[in-house]
Design an enzyme around this catalytic site. Structure first.
Site, PDB file in Angstrom:
ATOM      1  N   GLU A   1      -0.344  -9.657  -0.210  1.00 19.56           N
ATOM      2  CA  GLU A   1      -1.740  -9.927   0.161  1.00 19.56           C
ATOM      3  C   GLU A   1      -2.635 -10.063  -1.074  1.00 19.56           C
ATOM      4  O   GLU A   1      -3.463 -10.970  -1.158  1.00 19.56           O
ATOM      5  CB  GLU A   1      -2.253  -8.812   1.087  1.00 19.56           C
ATOM      6  CG  GLU A   1      -1.553  -8.853   2.447  1.00 19.56           C
ATOM      7  CD  GLU A   1      -1.904  -7.662   3.319  1.00 19.56           C
ATOM      8  OE1 GLU A   1      -1.586  -6.519   2.940  1.00 19.56           O
ATOM      9  OE2 GLU A   1      -2.490  -7.873   4.395  1.00 19.56           O
TER      10      GLU A   1
ATOM     11  N   ALA B   1       0.859  -1.182   0.000  1.00 15.68           N
ATOM     12  CA  ALA B   1       0.000   0.000   0.000  1.00 15.68           C
ATOM     13  C   ALA B   1       0.896   1.233   0.000  1.00 15.68           C
ATOM     14  O   ALA B   1       2.058   1.173   0.427  1.00 15.68           O
ATOM     15  CB  ALA B   1      -0.894  -0.029   1.223  1.00 15.68           C
TER      16      ALA B   1
ATOM     17  N   GLU C   1       5.076  -4.784   7.122  1.00 16.95           N
ATOM     18  CA  GLU C   1       4.295  -3.726   7.780  1.00 16.95           C
ATOM     19  C   GLU C   1       4.789  -3.388   9.180  1.00 16.95           C
ATOM     20  O   GLU C   1       4.769  -2.221   9.595  1.00 16.95           O
ATOM     21  CB  GLU C   1       2.804  -4.119   7.845  1.00 16.95           C
ATOM     22  CG  GLU C   1       2.099  -4.069   6.498  1.00 16.95           C
ATOM     23  CD  GLU C   1       2.143  -5.368   5.722  1.00 16.95           C
ATOM     24  OE1 GLU C   1       3.027  -6.212   5.985  1.00 16.95           O
ATOM     25  OE2 GLU C   1       1.291  -5.545   4.838  1.00 16.95           O
TER      26      GLU C   1
ATOM     27  N   GLY D   1       0.812  -5.203   1.009  1.00 15.87           N
ATOM     28  CA  GLY D   1      -0.393  -5.372   0.192  1.00 15.87           C
ATOM     29  C   GLY D   1      -0.128  -6.109  -1.111  1.00 15.87           C
ATOM     30  O   GLY D   1      -1.053  -6.683  -1.695  1.00 15.87           O
TER      31      GLY D   1
END
Ligand code: HXC
Length: 260
Positions: free
Chosen positions: A114, A66, A134, A111
């Site tokens: 993910e 992200a 993260e 992300g």
């Protein structure tokens, strides 16, 4: 439909979506996630498309997570909204009536890992790197990583990756079962398209029902899953494709599936 942050292409029954923010290593911001949702809907609605390939533009990165510059100043409510935007996007991938293959051509971090895990399976280039970094940013996976990664590789391995934030190579990711196959960078696209074409040559409704059967059955008890399988199997027999597939076999010719 025009996209600012994606390259979008349809050819030979295969839709290709490439995240196109190479200067930010294809990091996902709100705008890109919204565009991805639109692109997925467009692919869902297009009967020509049977397989979708998700990748990143350039030779360095699939998706480096992200967008950190967008997240830095978020308040708690904005962060929840952002996390949920990711969840609905990944959910859309999982529920798409088409097969989605992640072609991971470099960094798949946060992300990026993910979203790849929400695809039906992952092919990777030799230079690909996976990880959930993260915690190095003072947060933890928020696009479903705490849920899909343990389901994919087991709780203990997932915890090690999530708690350390360490990156793993494509080979390690294959050993973990995250990645199905690893290819030299220059042949990743070609090999992914080859498999996509093979899938696209099969009965589209059968493939769609098989995907739903695996995914919906995965989270329910075995007996329940087998019942769902039998009902979906029966649904194939309402299609022209089932008659065509079996007739073609008996007539020793190639089937001509119509998706009907
Ligand atoms: C915003 C990013 C970015 C990201 C890279 N960039 N990753 N921008 N968000 N996730 C930008 C850099 O700021 C830089 O911009 C340019 O891309 C090139 O990156 P460099 O760091 O200079 O490249 P390099 O030294 O080769 O390192 C590559 C890297 C590193 C190891 C991938 O960029 C990195 O660690 N990125 C962050 C990875 C990460 O932590 N992802 C998880 C994010 S959190 P400039 O302008 O300087 O050239 C997440 C949460 C999901 O994903 C859930 C949310 C709810």
């Amino acid at each position: 439909m025009a996209y600012q942050n994606l390259l979008f292409d349809i050819a030979d029954g295969i839709g290709t979506v490439a995240v196109n923010r190479p200067k930010a290593l294809n990091a996902l911001n709100t705008e890109t996630l919204r565009e991805l949702q639109r692109a997925l809907q467009e692919l869902e609605n297009n009967p020509e498309v049977q397989v979708v390939i998700l990748t990143g533009v350039g030779d360095r990165s699939f998706i480096a997570g992200a967008d950190i510059s967008e997240m830095r100043d978020m308040n708690s409510l904005e962060a929840i909204r952002f996390s949920k935007l990711g969840h609905t996007t990944l959910d859309q991938i999982e529920r798409l009536g088409k097969v989605v293959i992640a072609a991971v051509n470099g960094f798949a971090l946060g992300g990026g890992t993910e979203i790849a895990l929400a695809c039906d399976f992952i092919f990777a280039s030799e230079n690909a790197k996976f990880g959930q970094p993260e915690v190095t940013l003072g947060v933890f996976p928020g696009f479903g990583g705490t849920q899909r990664l343990p389901r994919s590789i087991g709780k203990a391995r997932a915890k090690e990756l999530i708690f350390t934030g360490a990156m793993i190579s494509a080979e390690e990711a294959r050993d973990f079962g995250i990645v199905n196959r690893v290819f030299p960078a220059e042949s990743l696209v070609e090999e992914t398209r080859r498999v996509a074409k093979k899938i696209a040559s099969n009965g589209p409704i059968a493939v769609q029902l098989a995907k739903a059967s695996v995914d919906r059955g995965y989270d329910v008890p075995l007996r329940e899953g087998c019942h769902m399988e039998a009902v979906a199997f029966g649904a194939c027999f309402t299609t022209m494709d089932q008659k065509e597939g079996m007739t073609a076999f008996l007539e020793k010719r190639k089937p001509r599936f119509k998706g009907k």
